[in-house]
Every structure is written in structure tokens, then in C-alpha cells.
Scaffold this active site. Structure first.
Site, short mmCIF file in Angstrom:
data_model
loop_
_atom_site.label_atom_id
_atom_site.label_comp_id
_atom_site.label_asym_id
_atom_site.label_seq_id
_atom_site.Cartn_x
_atom_site.Cartn_y
_atom_site.Cartn_z
N SER A 67 -30.71 49.63 5.73
CA SER A 67 -29.85 48.52 5.27
C SER A 67 -30.44 47.17 5.65
O SER A 67 -31.26 47.05 6.58
CB SER A 67 -28.46 48.65 5.88
OG SER A 67 -27.91 49.92 5.60
N1 SAH Z 1 -28.00 53.79 8.72
C1 SAH Z 1 -29.26 53.93 8.02
C2 SAH Z 1 -29.14 53.57 6.56
C3 SAH Z 1 -29.11 54.78 5.79
S1 SAH Z 1 -28.89 54.74 4.05
C4 SAH Z 1 -30.37 53.17 8.67
O1 SAH Z 1 -30.12 52.42 9.62
O2 SAH Z 1 -31.51 53.32 8.26
C5 SAH Z 1 -27.61 55.96 3.92
C6 SAH Z 1 -27.96 57.30 4.46
O3 SAH Z 1 -26.80 58.11 4.30
C7 SAH Z 1 -29.08 58.02 3.72
O4 SAH Z 1 -30.06 58.41 4.63
C8 SAH Z 1 -28.38 59.22 3.09
O5 SAH Z 1 -29.20 60.37 3.02
C9 SAH Z 1 -27.21 59.43 4.04
N2 SAH Z 1 -26.09 60.17 3.48
C10 SAH Z 1 -25.63 60.15 2.21
N3 SAH Z 1 -24.56 60.96 2.08
C11 SAH Z 1 -24.34 61.50 3.31
C12 SAH Z 1 -23.38 62.43 3.81
N4 SAH Z 1 -22.44 62.96 3.04
N5 SAH Z 1 -23.44 62.76 5.12
C13 SAH Z 1 -24.39 62.23 5.93
N6 SAH Z 1 -25.33 61.36 5.50
C14 SAH Z 1 -25.31 61.00 4.21
#
Ligand code: SAH
Length: 220
Positions: A67
Site C-alpha cells: 500500500s
Molecule cells: N498489508 C500489505 C498490503 C497487501 S495487499 C503490505 O503491507 O504489503 C493485500 C493483500 O491481501 C494481498 O497480499 C492479498 O493476497 C491479501 N488477501 C486478499 N484476500 C485475502 C484474504 N481473504 N485473506 C487474507 N489475505 C488476503
């Protein structure tokens, strides 16, 4: 001015500019310190290192993104984190948000649906010594029942609606920060608070754009 100092200025300016929507005039000092010290370049892919301190989201592979730093800072601040807090993050991704959280609370549990990303994030977090972060692979829509309840829950992928399990897993007085909306359409960052009687209230903080929360089979 260093790249990090420049980024911190941009984040503070954006927090000020969005204060009428978020209700936050400035980041709390502990959140600011965490953003200032966690090395974002360690969490981005090698090819994106030159942009690690730009105030924008970056691709981390598998169609996912780390993000925008302002959003990480704002979401962390909206949790009102206390040093003794136990926090759940849904969507470990690169591990960067978990590392930021780990600097301001006691313990971070972070769940990621994609095993490849979780493995990579865990390696980085371990190498850098963020040892109060525990990760798991699974569908965070169901939260992490075995570790509940939590003082705060931060979701970093957009859900179509507020997942009931996450509200259930909040302690009284706890807060859930979550983007809710269409997968590639209008999304709002919401703050759900649960009072001591267990009653919840929802406030909108900002319009946002997150990757969608995907669904997997229920956790066994
Ligand atoms: N917090 C992260 C940003 C991640 S983007 C950072 O600091 O880099 C969102 C993430 O959520 C992705 O990696 C995606 O694979 C994950 N995601 C999507 N659906 C999900 C679910 N149902 N349970 C857990 N993770 C999920």
C-alpha cells in the site's frame, strides 16, 4: 533532505489535507516514528527499490501491491494503537504494514491467503528481527479465531461488506479498520468501533482503492 525525510513530509501534508474526512490532523508520534524507522526498501521487490520511498503503492508480484505509505500511516493511526495491544492484520502482502504495526503494539498476528507472499514476508520479518509478528496462511475473512479477541483489526484488501467474524473477534473497546466496496469500483475506508457493551458503530474515513479481499475455503 533524505528520501525518507521527503516521504515523511509528504505523508504529513497528505494527513493534513485529508483531515476534514479522516478527523486526523496529524499522525500520533508513535505511528510517525514507526513510519520513519521501518525500512520500506526491504519489503519491496529488488526491481522497485528505487521507488521504495515514493508515496505510492508498488507491485509485489502475484497481482498484489504494497500500500501507499500515507495509507499505511493513516490506517495504523486510525487503529489508535496502544503499546500493550494485540492486533490482527488481514493481508500480510509484503509484510511492511505488519512491521509498522509491530513497532507500536505488543503483538501482531497477520494472515495472508497467498502462501508465496506469506513465505516471503515471513523471511523478511525474521531477517529484520520483527519477532513480535506471527504469520499464517489462510482466508482472513474468517479472522484468526484461535488468537482472538483482538484490540484492533486492520484489513488491507477491500471486502464487499464488513465480515461478521472480524467484528466478533474485536474486544470491547476495539477498532476495525477496513476498506469496503466494489472490487475495482468505489471503496470506502471504514472504522468500526465496538464499545464496552459490545455495540458497534461505523464511521467513514476516506475513499480508497485496494486490491479485493479474495475468498478461500473456510479454515479447518
Ligand atoms: N498489508 C500489505 C498490503 C497487501 S495487499 C503490505 O503491507 O504489503 C493485500 C493483500 O491481501 C494481498 O497480499 C492479498 O493476497 C491479501 N488477501 C486478499 N484476500 C485475502 C484474504 N481473504 N485473506 C487474507 N489475505 C488476503
Amino acid at each position: 533532505m533524505s528520501q525518507v525525510e521527503q516521504l515523511l513530509r509528504e505523508i504529513q501534508a497528505e494527513v493534513r489535507n485529508t483531515r476534514s474526512m479522516t478527523g486526523r490532523v496529524a499522525l500520533g508520534p508513535r505511528v510517525f516514528e514507526a513510519i520513519a524507522t521501518v525500512p520500506r526498501h526491504e519489503f519491496v521487490p529488488d526491481t522497485a527499490r528505487d521507488h521504495a520511498y515514493c508515496n505510492r503503492p508498488l507491485s509485489i508480484g502475484d497481482g498484489q501491491t504494497i500500500s501507499q505509505p500515507y495509507i499505511v500511516a493513516l490506517m495504523t493511526d486510525l487503529l489508535d494503537p496502544e503499546p500493550g495491544d494485540i492486533i490482527l492484520e488481514v493481508g500480510t502482502g509484503s509484510g511492511y504494514q505488519a512491521a509498522v504495526l509491530s513497532r507500536v503494539v505488543q503483538k501482531v498476528y497477520s494472515i495472508e491467503v497467498l502462501e508465496s507472499l506469506s513465505t516471503r514476508a515471513q523471511e523478511i520479518l525474521r531477517r529484520l528481527g520483527y519477532d513480535n509478528v506471527e504469520c499464517d496462511v489462510g482466508d482472513g475473512y474468517h479472522g484468526w479465531p484461535a488468537k482472538a479477541p483482538f484490540d484492533g483489526i486492520l484489513v488491507t484488501a477491500a471486502a464487499p461488506s464488513i465480515p461478521p467474524a472480524l467484528v466478533d473477534q474485536l474486544k470491547p473497546g476495539g477498532r476495525l479498520v477496513i476498506p469496503v466496496g466494489e472490487p475495482h469500483g468505489h471503496q470506502e475506508l471504514l472504522v468500526v468501533t465496538k464499545d464496552d457493551a459490545g455495540t458497534t458503530a461505523v464511521t467513514k474515513a476516506l475513499d480508497v482503492a485496494f486490491v479485493p479481499l479474495t475468498r478461500a475455503a473456510p479454515r479447518g
